[in-house]
Design a protein around this motif. Structure first.
Motif, PDB file in Angstrom:
ATOM      1  N   ARG A 284      36.202  21.173 105.906  1.00 22.29           N
ATOM      2  CA  ARG A 284      35.774  21.503 104.543  1.00 22.29           C
ATOM      3  C   ARG A 284      36.726  20.873 103.530  1.00 22.29           C
ATOM      4  NH1 ARG A 284      35.818  27.854 104.770  1.00 22.29           N
ATOM      5  NH2 ARG A 284      34.835  27.686 102.698  1.00 22.29           N
ATOM      6  N   LEU A 285      37.068  19.606 103.769  1.00 26.18           N
ATOM      7  CA  LEU A 285      38.110  18.971 102.973  1.00 26.18           C
ATOM      8  C   LEU A 285      37.728  18.857 101.490  1.00 26.18           C
ATOM      9  CD1 LEU A 285      40.851  17.631 102.836  1.00 26.18           C
ATOM     10  CD2 LEU A 285      39.785  15.470 103.511  1.00 26.18           C
ATOM     11  N   ASN A 286      36.516  18.408 101.201  1.00 26.21           N
ATOM     12  CA  ASN A 286      36.115  18.278  99.796  1.00 26.21           C
ATOM     13  C   ASN A 286      36.129  19.629  99.090  1.00 26.21           C
ATOM     14  OD1 ASN A 286      35.773  15.528  99.956  1.00 26.21           O
ATOM     15  ND2 ASN A 286      33.584  15.630 100.384  1.00 26.21           N
ATOM     16  N   GLU A 287      35.667  20.654  99.796  1.00 24.86           N
ATOM     17  CA  GLU A 287      35.675  22.002  99.227  1.00 24.86           C
ATOM     18  C   GLU A 287      37.103  22.485  98.991  1.00 24.86           C
ATOM     19  OE1 GLU A 287      34.021  26.471 100.398  1.00 24.86           O
ATOM     20  OE2 GLU A 287      33.402  24.727 101.590  1.00 24.86           O
ATOM     21  N   LEU A 288      37.997  22.165  99.933  1.00 25.18           N
ATOM     22  CA  LEU A 288      39.408  22.544  99.778  1.00 25.18           C
ATOM     23  C   LEU A 288      40.018  21.865  98.549  1.00 25.18           C
ATOM     24  CD1 LEU A 288      42.161  23.682 100.693  1.00 25.18           C
ATOM     25  CD2 LEU A 288      42.362  21.697 102.221  1.00 25.18           C
ATOM     26  N   LEU A 289      39.769  20.586  98.401  1.00 30.13           N
ATOM     27  CA  LEU A 289      40.330  19.867  97.249  1.00 30.13           C
ATOM     28  C   LEU A 289      39.781  20.421  95.936  1.00 30.13           C
ATOM     29  CD1 LEU A 289      40.237  16.234  98.675  1.00 30.13           C
ATOM     30  CD2 LEU A 289      42.258  17.647  98.275  1.00 30.13           C
ATOM     31  N   ASP A 290      38.502  20.766  95.926  1.00 29.22           N
ATOM     32  CA  ASP A 290      37.926  21.365  94.711  1.00 29.22           C
ATOM     33  C   ASP A 290      38.610  22.685  94.376  1.00 29.22           C
ATOM     34  OD1 ASP A 290      36.173  19.280  94.381  1.00 29.22           O
ATOM     35  OD2 ASP A 290      34.485  20.287  95.361  1.00 29.22           O
ATOM     36  N   ARG A 291      38.888  23.486  95.404  1.00 32.55           N
ATOM     37  CA  ARG A 291      39.570  24.770  95.170  1.00 32.55           C
ATOM     38  C   ARG A 291      40.980  24.539  94.621  1.00 32.55           C
ATOM     39  NH1 ARG A 291      39.520  29.884  97.631  1.00 32.55           N
ATOM     40  NH2 ARG A 291      37.282  29.507  97.862  1.00 32.55           N
ATOM     41  N   LEU A 292      41.711  23.605  95.220  1.00 36.06           N
ATOM     42  CA  LEU A 292      43.070  23.331  94.761  1.00 36.06           C
ATOM     43  C   LEU A 292      43.077  22.783  93.337  1.00 36.06           C
ATOM     44  CD1 LEU A 292      44.571  21.745  98.006  1.00 36.06           C
ATOM     45  CD2 LEU A 292      45.118  23.990  97.056  1.00 36.06           C
ATOM     46  N   HIS A 293      42.080  21.986  92.996  1.00 39.07           N
ATOM     47  CA  HIS A 293      42.032  21.397  91.656  1.00 39.07           C
ATOM     48  C   HIS A 293      41.834  22.434  90.552  1.00 39.07           C
ATOM     49  CE1 HIS A 293      40.920  17.076  93.125  1.00 39.07           C
ATOM     50  NE2 HIS A 293      42.171  17.402  93.343  1.00 39.07           N
ATOM     51  N   LEU A 294      41.364  23.620  90.910  1.00 36.53           N
ATOM     52  CA  LEU A 294      41.182  24.673  89.912  1.00 36.53           C
ATOM     53  C   LEU A 294      42.500  25.022  89.223  1.00 36.53           C
ATOM     54  CD1 LEU A 294      38.686  27.078  91.762  1.00 36.53           C
ATOM     55  CD2 LEU A 294      38.181  25.464  89.901  1.00 36.53           C
TER      56      LEU A 294
ATOM     57  N   MET B  21      37.541   9.871  97.664  1.00 39.58           N
ATOM     58  CA  MET B  21      38.294   8.952  96.810  1.00 39.58           C
ATOM     59  C   MET B  21      38.388   9.473  95.378  1.00 39.58           C
ATOM     60  SD  MET B  21      39.857   5.984  96.770  1.00 39.58           S
ATOM     61  CE  MET B  21      39.210   4.924  98.060  1.00 39.58           C
ATOM     62  N   GLU B  22      37.285   9.972  94.861  1.00 38.60           N
ATOM     63  CA  GLU B  22      37.282  10.503  93.501  1.00 38.60           C
ATOM     64  C   GLU B  22      38.246  11.664  93.362  1.00 38.60           C
ATOM     65  OE1 GLU B  22      33.408  11.514  92.132  1.00 38.60           O
ATOM     66  OE2 GLU B  22      32.565   9.532  92.532  1.00 38.60           O
ATOM     67  N   ARG B  23      38.278  12.516  94.365  1.00 38.33           N
ATOM     68  CA  ARG B  23      39.151  13.697  94.299  1.00 38.33           C
ATOM     69  C   ARG B  23      40.626  13.299  94.366  1.00 38.33           C
ATOM     70  NH1 ARG B  23      34.351  15.353  96.414  1.00 38.33           N
ATOM     71  NH2 ARG B  23      33.657  17.470  95.893  1.00 38.33           N
ATOM     72  N   ILE B  24      40.927  12.306  95.179  1.00 37.04           N
ATOM     73  CA  ILE B  24      42.309  11.835  95.245  1.00 37.04           C
ATOM     74  C   ILE B  24      42.662  11.080  93.968  1.00 37.04           C
ATOM     75  CG2 ILE B  24      43.947  10.408  96.532  1.00 37.04           C
ATOM     76  CD1 ILE B  24      42.236  10.773  98.991  1.00 37.04           C
TER      77      ILE B  24
ATOM     78  N   HIS C 224      34.345  -1.489 104.547  1.00 33.72           N
ATOM     79  CA  HIS C 224      33.651  -0.613 103.588  1.00 33.72           C
ATOM     80  C   HIS C 224      34.652   0.278 102.859  1.00 33.72           C
ATOM     81  CE1 HIS C 224      30.782   2.209 101.853  1.00 33.72           C
ATOM     82  NE2 HIS C 224      31.473   3.194 102.419  1.00 33.72           N
ATOM     83  N   THR C 225      35.593   0.835 103.613  1.00 26.55           N
ATOM     84  CA  THR C 225      36.575   1.751 103.027  1.00 26.55           C
ATOM     85  C   THR C 225      37.466   1.037 102.018  1.00 26.55           C
ATOM     86  OG1 THR C 225      36.598   3.235 104.928  1.00 26.55           O
ATOM     87  CG2 THR C 225      38.571   3.203 103.559  1.00 26.55           C
ATOM     88  N   VAL C 226      37.975  -0.138 102.378  1.00 30.04           N
ATOM     89  CA  VAL C 226      38.866  -0.820 101.436  1.00 30.04           C
ATOM     90  C   VAL C 226      38.090  -1.289 100.202  1.00 30.04           C
ATOM     91  CG1 VAL C 226      40.513  -1.488 103.224  1.00 30.04           C
ATOM     92  CG2 VAL C 226      38.664  -3.066 102.623  1.00 30.04           C
ATOM     93  N   ASN C 227      36.812  -1.603 100.360  1.00 30.57           N
ATOM     94  CA  ASN C 227      36.015  -1.980  99.190  1.00 30.57           C
ATOM     95  C   ASN C 227      35.817  -0.805  98.246  1.00 30.57           C
ATOM     96  OD1 ASN C 227      35.141  -4.746  98.833  1.00 30.57           O
ATOM     97  ND2 ASN C 227      34.243  -4.583 100.878  1.00 30.57           N
ATOM     98  N   VAL C 228      35.629   0.384  98.803  1.00 27.90           N
ATOM     99  CA  VAL C 228      35.572   1.584  97.964  1.00 27.90           C
ATOM    100  C   VAL C 228      36.895   1.756  97.220  1.00 27.90           C
ATOM    101  CG1 VAL C 228      35.407   4.099  97.974  1.00 27.90           C
ATOM    102  CG2 VAL C 228      33.853   2.750  99.408  1.00 27.90           C
TER     103      VAL C 228
END
Length: 618
Positions: free
Chosen positions: A319-329, A353-356, A390-394
């Motif tokens: 649940r990494l994206n959800e975790l980052l959203d919680r921490l960003h609060l 990437m956006e969250r980082i 693909h990852t490095v292009n992002v």
């Protein structure tokens, strides 16, 4: 705090802050009111030790018990060691300034084979006999934990006991047993026999070793009631496991000036070269609520403004994206940044990437490990070239222009063509940057390729594999350096000599204790540092002891050979590792643990993903 005699030395050494103690959140107790004192010794410099997560967890867990006192001890750098010897100042603990020889336990974390000489050197500096057999009293017990304990035989003569697996609970249990034995007047031998009955405790003196005529191990025979096989200790519930809400804050720069919060333990991937990926199974996650609370508590108590979400593979947190959203609060408002130090190529999404990107901008690091797809299949990396590009292009689209890629050379079945594929892959990353229309404007790309020499390790599918000779490794390193096609590419590599010695001690047996003792007599230390490493002197010691180091490092081992670590049980079946080794030679991949259970054996611990998968399948 440091002894008064140390004060006059501080202006004569580099970084005196390494030796003074007194940091915020350090634990100071009344020595008269504690029953057991534990010197937690990290066999490297203060800057490295203070960045290590394990010492913070165990330091807090022990000191939470009112009648235990855990203090920190680090290896003094060569300038300070010289001054301490001149002034006859013994090695001391930072919290009290008391000599290490005043402690009940002298505990070492064994993270790296080339730190072994620092272990023995620290005992010498403390004035403590090196060999367990020469320490007769129930006092100054030398104990060890950490990943290298999966094969502690090259140090078996020097340690009284080792902790296998997770240490949060077993360390405390052994200290409680010691407290009781001390009160009851039991002998050291009686204590060790009782300690051997605790799951996760290995007492090497309670095992006799026999050898075959060819030098391989014939058998390990337990005595005095010791178990035939020692099982590692596992903490299944990561939410209820101890985690500190504060830790000592260094007063000088250390390797990682940030807080680290463990988000999971173990790994689902099964990369065949990776010892940690097998040692720390089963795969266990913390809840978002627990991680968030621990991050907040540590930020509040330490004042750090960066959080590292630590694990073997943080992008595998479900649940990494959800975790980052919680921490960003709260982190964005408090200007606290978040770093993810262990990302996989195939776990790096635009959303992540956006969250980082919102909290941190720096170079990105990935580990393809091999340049060719065939080699990535051999090692079970399960990453394709397309996924990497693909990852490095992002990343380029989001504004990054510095990429570091980690590789290994000397892997099983590797050819020179596979080695040169590392450069080809690096060049494709460079080309991808310039082909990307949305790349950062006005910037050039920097792609760094780091190539470590592969070291076969116990409890991996490659434990049977003979390491490349140093001559072969040098040829491969020369090929990498000599075939760079772009000034946007740079190559670095790890020394073949240190990798050779690492392999010797990683797969060695008790006969190497004689080598370690000779190294201690000669004052060897900091072998992981170029300034101190002397390969020729090491070879002299091996010759003096009548030991061929290539027997341990370079010899291909048969599937029926008994290993020096076969009496230690980390929950991974040897038959499974053999099957994975055979699949590697056929370049066949194995699915990760979330995709399909491979029956590695870790389900015996009845916890983590092994149990969750089975419950979901019912």
């Amino acid at each position: 705090m440091y002894p008064k005699e140390v004060e006059k030395l501080l202006l004569k050494v580099q970084k005196p802050g390494r030796y003074v103690g007194g940091e915020l959140n350090s634990t100071v107790k009344d020595r008269e009111k504690v029953d057991v004192r534990f010197a937690f010794c990290f066999p490297d410099t203060y800057e490295i030790g203070m960045s290590h997560l394990g010492i913070k967890i165990l330091y807090g867990a022990m000191n939470e018990v009112p009648y235990f006192w855990c203090e920190r001890v680090f290896a003094p750098w060569v300038d300070m060691e010289e001054k301490m010897k001149e002034e006859h100042i013994p090695l001391y603990a930072l919290e009290s300034g008391d000599p290490v020889k005043d402690f009940d336990f002298i505990g070492f974390t064994l993270q790296y084979e080339l730190s072994y000489t620092n272990v023995l050197n620290m005992l010498k500096l403390a004035g403590i006999p090196l060999k367990s057999a020469d320490r007769h009293d129930l006092f100054n017990l030398v104990v060890g934990g950490g990943p290298c304990v999966c094969n502690p035989e090259p140090l078996a003569d020097f340690f009284d006991l080792f902790f296998l697996g997770d240490g949060e609970e077993v360390d405390i249990e052994v200290m409680e047993l010691y407290r009781r034995c001390k009160r009851e007047g039991k002998t050291k031998a009686e204590f060790l026999e009782l300690a051997a009955q605790i799951e996760g405790v290995y007492v090497p003196s309670l095992y006799d070793v026999a050898y075959n005529e060819d030098g391989t191990v014939k058998s390990y025979t337990p005595k005095n009631g010791a178990p035939a096989t020692v099982k590692k200790r596992v903490v299944n519930d990561m939410d209820s496991a101890y985690y500190p809400d504060s830790f000592p804050v260094p007063m000088i720069d250390v390797v990682f000036n940030r807080i680290s919060v463990e988000v999971l333990r173990g790994c689902i991937r099964g990369c065949r070269f990776c010892q940690a990926g097998f040692l720390y199974r089963p795969f266990r996650e913390k809840s978002i609520e627990t991680i968030n609370a621990q991050c907040k508590a540590l930020c509040d108590s330490t004042g750090y403004d960066e959080i590292s979400l630590a694990s073997l593979s943080t992008s595998d947190y479900s649940r990494l994206n959800e975790l980052l959203d919680r921490l960003h609060l709260w982190t964005e408002q408090e200007k606290v940044s978040i770093s993810l130090p262990s990302l996989r190529v195939d776990g790096f999404s635009p959303e992540l990437m956006e969250r980082i990107n919102s909290v941190r901008k720096s170079g990105l690091t990935f580990a393809p490990e091999a340049g060719s797809q065939r080699m990535r299949d051999v090692i079970n990396k399960n990453v394709t070239e397309e996924e990497l590009l693909h990852t490095v292009n992002v990343a380029f689209t989001e504004g990054w222009n510095r990429i570091k890629l980690y590789f290994m050379i000397g892997l099983p079945t590797e050819t020179m063509e596979d080695v040169l594929a590392i450069l080809q892959l690096g060049q494709k990353v460079v080309d991808a940057f310039y082909a990307n229309k949305d790349k950062p404007k006005g910037k050039a790309v920097e792609v760094s390729l780091s190539a470590a020499a592969f070291v076969p390790k116990p409890f991996t599918p490659f434990q049977w594999f003979g390491q490349d000779t140093m001559e072969t490794l040098h040829e491969k390193q020369k090929a990498l350096k000599g075939n760079i096609s772009s000034r946007r590419l740079s190559v670095s590599y790890h020394g073949a000599q240190t990798s050779f010695l690492e392999a010797v001690f990683a797969r060695g047996d008790r006969k190497l204790c004689a080598v370690m003792e000779k190294a201690a007599e000669r004052g060897f230390h900091f072998d992981g540092w170029d300034e101190c490493f002397d390969f020729d002197q090491w070879m002299e010691i091996f010759a003096t002891c009548g030991i061929d180091p290539a027997f341990y490092a370079n010899r291909q081992r048969s599937f029926d050979e008994i290993f020096p670590w076969d009496h230690l049980d980390y929950g991974i079946r040897k038959e499974f590792l053999r099957q994975e080794c055979e699949r590697a030679y056929r370049a066949e991949t194995t699915p990760n643990c979330r995709e399909k259970c491979s029956n590695c054996g870790a389900a015996c611990y009845k916890g983590g993903l092994c149990v969750e998968k089975r419950e979901n399948l019912v």
